[in-house]
Design a protein around this motif. Structure first.
Motif, PDB file in Angstrom:
ATOM      1  N   ASP A   6       0.829  -1.205   0.000  1.00  0.00           N
ATOM      2  CA  ASP A   6       0.000   0.000   0.000  1.00  0.00           C
ATOM      3  C   ASP A   6       0.867   1.260   0.000  1.00  0.00           C
ATOM      4  N   ASP A   7       1.952   1.241   0.774  1.00  0.00           N
ATOM      5  CA  ASP A   7       2.877   2.378   0.790  1.00  0.00           C
ATOM      6  C   ASP A   7       3.488   2.592  -0.592  1.00  0.00           C
ATOM      7  N   LEU A   8       3.867   1.488  -1.226  1.00  0.00           N
ATOM      8  CA  LEU A   8       4.442   1.571  -2.568  1.00  0.00           C
ATOM      9  C   LEU A   8       3.430   2.156  -3.545  1.00  0.00           C
ATOM     10  N   GLN A   9       2.178   1.746  -3.430  1.00  0.00           N
ATOM     11  CA  GLN A   9       1.134   2.266  -4.321  1.00  0.00           C
ATOM     12  C   GLN A   9       0.906   3.755  -4.096  1.00  0.00           C
ATOM     13  N   GLN A  10       0.935   4.199  -2.841  1.00  0.00           N
ATOM     14  CA  GLN A  10       0.772   5.628  -2.543  1.00  0.00           C
ATOM     15  C   GLN A  10       1.867   6.461  -3.191  1.00  0.00           C
ATOM     16  N   VAL A  11       3.101   5.972  -3.111  1.00  0.00           N
ATOM     17  CA  VAL A  11       4.224   6.699  -3.701  1.00  0.00           C
ATOM     18  C   VAL A  11       4.100   6.711  -5.221  1.00  0.00           C
ATOM     19  N   LYS A  37       6.942  18.529  -3.601  1.00  0.00           N
ATOM     20  CA  LYS A  37       6.785  19.462  -4.726  1.00  0.00           C
ATOM     21  C   LYS A  37       7.617  18.914  -5.864  1.00  0.00           C
ATOM     22  N   ASP A  38       7.404  19.408  -7.091  1.00  0.00           N
ATOM     23  CA  ASP A  38       8.103  18.762  -8.186  1.00  0.00           C
ATOM     24  C   ASP A  38       9.609  18.981  -8.167  1.00  0.00           C
ATOM     25  N   ILE A  39      10.110  19.916  -7.413  1.00  0.00           N
ATOM     26  CA  ILE A  39      11.547  20.043  -7.273  1.00  0.00           C
ATOM     27  C   ILE A  39      12.119  18.867  -6.462  1.00  0.00           C
ATOM     28  N   GLU A  40      11.259  18.204  -5.699  1.00  0.00           N
ATOM     29  CA  GLU A  40      11.663  17.072  -4.882  1.00  0.00           C
ATOM     30  C   GLU A  40      11.326  15.734  -5.543  1.00  0.00           C
ATOM     31  N   LEU A  41      11.135  15.738  -6.839  1.00  0.00           N
ATOM     32  CA  LEU A  41      10.788  14.526  -7.560  1.00  0.00           C
ATOM     33  C   LEU A  41      11.838  13.438  -7.346  1.00  0.00           C
ATOM     34  N   SER A  42      13.112  13.807  -7.342  1.00  0.00           N
ATOM     35  CA  SER A  42      14.175  12.810  -7.162  1.00  0.00           C
ATOM     36  C   SER A  42      14.087  12.156  -5.782  1.00  0.00           C
ATOM     37  N   ASP A  43      13.683  12.920  -4.761  1.00  0.00           N
ATOM     38  CA  ASP A  43      13.514  12.343  -3.426  1.00  0.00           C
ATOM     39  C   ASP A  43      12.384  11.323  -3.407  1.00  0.00           C
ATOM     40  N   LEU A  44      11.308  11.631  -4.109  1.00  0.00           N
ATOM     41  CA  LEU A  44      10.167  10.723  -4.162  1.00  0.00           C
ATOM     42  C   LEU A  44      10.531   9.450  -4.931  1.00  0.00           C
ATOM     43  N   VAL A  45      11.309   9.584  -5.993  1.00  0.00           N
ATOM     44  CA  VAL A  45      11.758   8.418  -6.753  1.00  0.00           C
ATOM     45  C   VAL A  45      12.662   7.540  -5.878  1.00  0.00           C
ATOM     46  N   ALA A  46      13.543   8.173  -5.101  1.00  0.00           N
ATOM     47  CA  ALA A  46      14.422   7.419  -4.204  1.00  0.00           C
ATOM     48  C   ALA A  46      13.607   6.672  -3.149  1.00  0.00           C
ATOM     49  N   LEU A  47      12.571   7.320  -2.607  1.00  0.00           N
ATOM     50  CA  LEU A  47      11.695   6.666  -1.633  1.00  0.00           C
ATOM     51  C   LEU A  47      10.998   5.472  -2.270  1.00  0.00           C
ATOM     52  N   ARG A  48      10.502   5.644  -3.485  1.00  0.00           N
ATOM     53  CA  ARG A  48       9.839   4.536  -4.186  1.00  0.00           C
ATOM     54  C   ARG A  48      10.790   3.359  -4.373  1.00  0.00           C
ATOM     55  N   ASP A  49      12.030   3.645  -4.767  1.00  0.00           N
ATOM     56  CA  ASP A  49      13.004   2.577  -4.975  1.00  0.00           C
ATOM     57  C   ASP A  49      13.328   1.849  -3.671  1.00  0.00           C
ATOM     58  N   ARG A  50      13.427   2.607  -2.568  1.00  0.00           N
ATOM     59  CA  ARG A  50      13.718   2.011  -1.266  1.00  0.00           C
ATOM     60  C   ARG A  50      12.562   1.114  -0.811  1.00  0.00           C
ATOM     61  N   ILE A  51      11.327   1.591  -0.979  1.00  0.00           N
ATOM     62  CA  ILE A  51      10.152   0.790  -0.590  1.00  0.00           C
ATOM     63  C   ILE A  51      10.054  -0.447  -1.460  1.00  0.00           C
ATOM     64  N   ASN A  52      10.270  -0.268  -2.763  1.00  0.00           N
ATOM     65  CA  ASN A  52      10.186  -1.388  -3.700  1.00  0.00           C
ATOM     66  C   ASN A  52      11.203  -2.472  -3.349  1.00  0.00           C
ATOM     67  N   ALA A  53      12.421  -2.081  -3.022  1.00  0.00           N
ATOM     68  CA  ALA A  53      13.453  -3.057  -2.654  1.00  0.00           C
ATOM     69  C   ALA A  53      13.065  -3.808  -1.387  1.00  0.00           C
ATOM     70  N   GLN A  54      12.505  -3.085  -0.416  1.00  0.00           N
ATOM     71  CA  GLN A  54      12.114  -3.732   0.838  1.00  0.00           C
ATOM     72  C   GLN A  54      10.949  -4.694   0.631  1.00  0.00           C
ATOM     73  N   VAL A  55       9.966  -4.285  -0.152  1.00  0.00           N
ATOM     74  CA  VAL A  55       8.801  -5.143  -0.397  1.00  0.00           C
ATOM     75  C   VAL A  55       9.220  -6.375  -1.194  1.00  0.00           C
ATOM     76  N   LYS A  56      10.057  -6.199  -2.212  1.00  0.00           N
ATOM     77  CA  LYS A  56      10.530  -7.341  -3.002  1.00  0.00           C
ATOM     78  C   LYS A  56      11.394  -8.268  -2.162  1.00  0.00           C
ATOM     79  N   GLY A  57      12.203  -7.699  -1.267  1.00  0.00           N
ATOM     80  CA  GLY A  57      13.049  -8.504  -0.399  1.00  0.00           C
ATOM     81  C   GLY A  57      12.232  -9.394   0.522  1.00  0.00           C
ATOM     82  N   ARG A  58      11.123  -8.862   0.989  1.00  0.00           N
ATOM     83  CA  ARG A  58      10.241  -9.636   1.859  1.00  0.00           C
ATOM     84  C   ARG A  58       9.592 -10.769   1.073  1.00  0.00           C
TER      85      ARG A  58
END
Length: 74
Positions: A6-11, A37-58
């Motif tokens: 669900d967290d991954l879907q929100q991101v 904000k869109d200037i922080e798009l790279s931060d949001l992408v990094a968060l998505r990648d971190r969540i995705n790695a954790q969910v896939k690892g599980r």
């Protein structure tokens, strides 16, 4: 902190909104709301990648190994 699908879907939804032109999107997790904000798009992408790695690892940890042993007939 453990992330969920669900967290991954929100991101992912927040990223889609930023790309579509919305100026501010928000993501809530564990009672905290973070606005991006869109200037922080790279931060949001990094968060998505971190969540995705954790969910896939599980999911990878739930694989079972099955071993079949047999003797040729006697």
């Amino acid at each position: 902190m453990a992330y969920t699908e669900d967290d991954l879907q929100q991101v992912n939804d927040a990223l889609a909104k930023l790309v579509a032109g919305e100026r501010v999107v928000q993501v809530a997790h564990d009672g905290h709301v973070v606005k991006y904000k869109d200037i922080e798009l790279s931060d949001l992408v990094a968060l998505r990648d971190r969540i995705n790695a954790q969910v896939k690892g599980r999911k990878a940890g739930k694989k079972r190994r099955i071993q079949i042993i047999s003797n040729k007939g006697t």
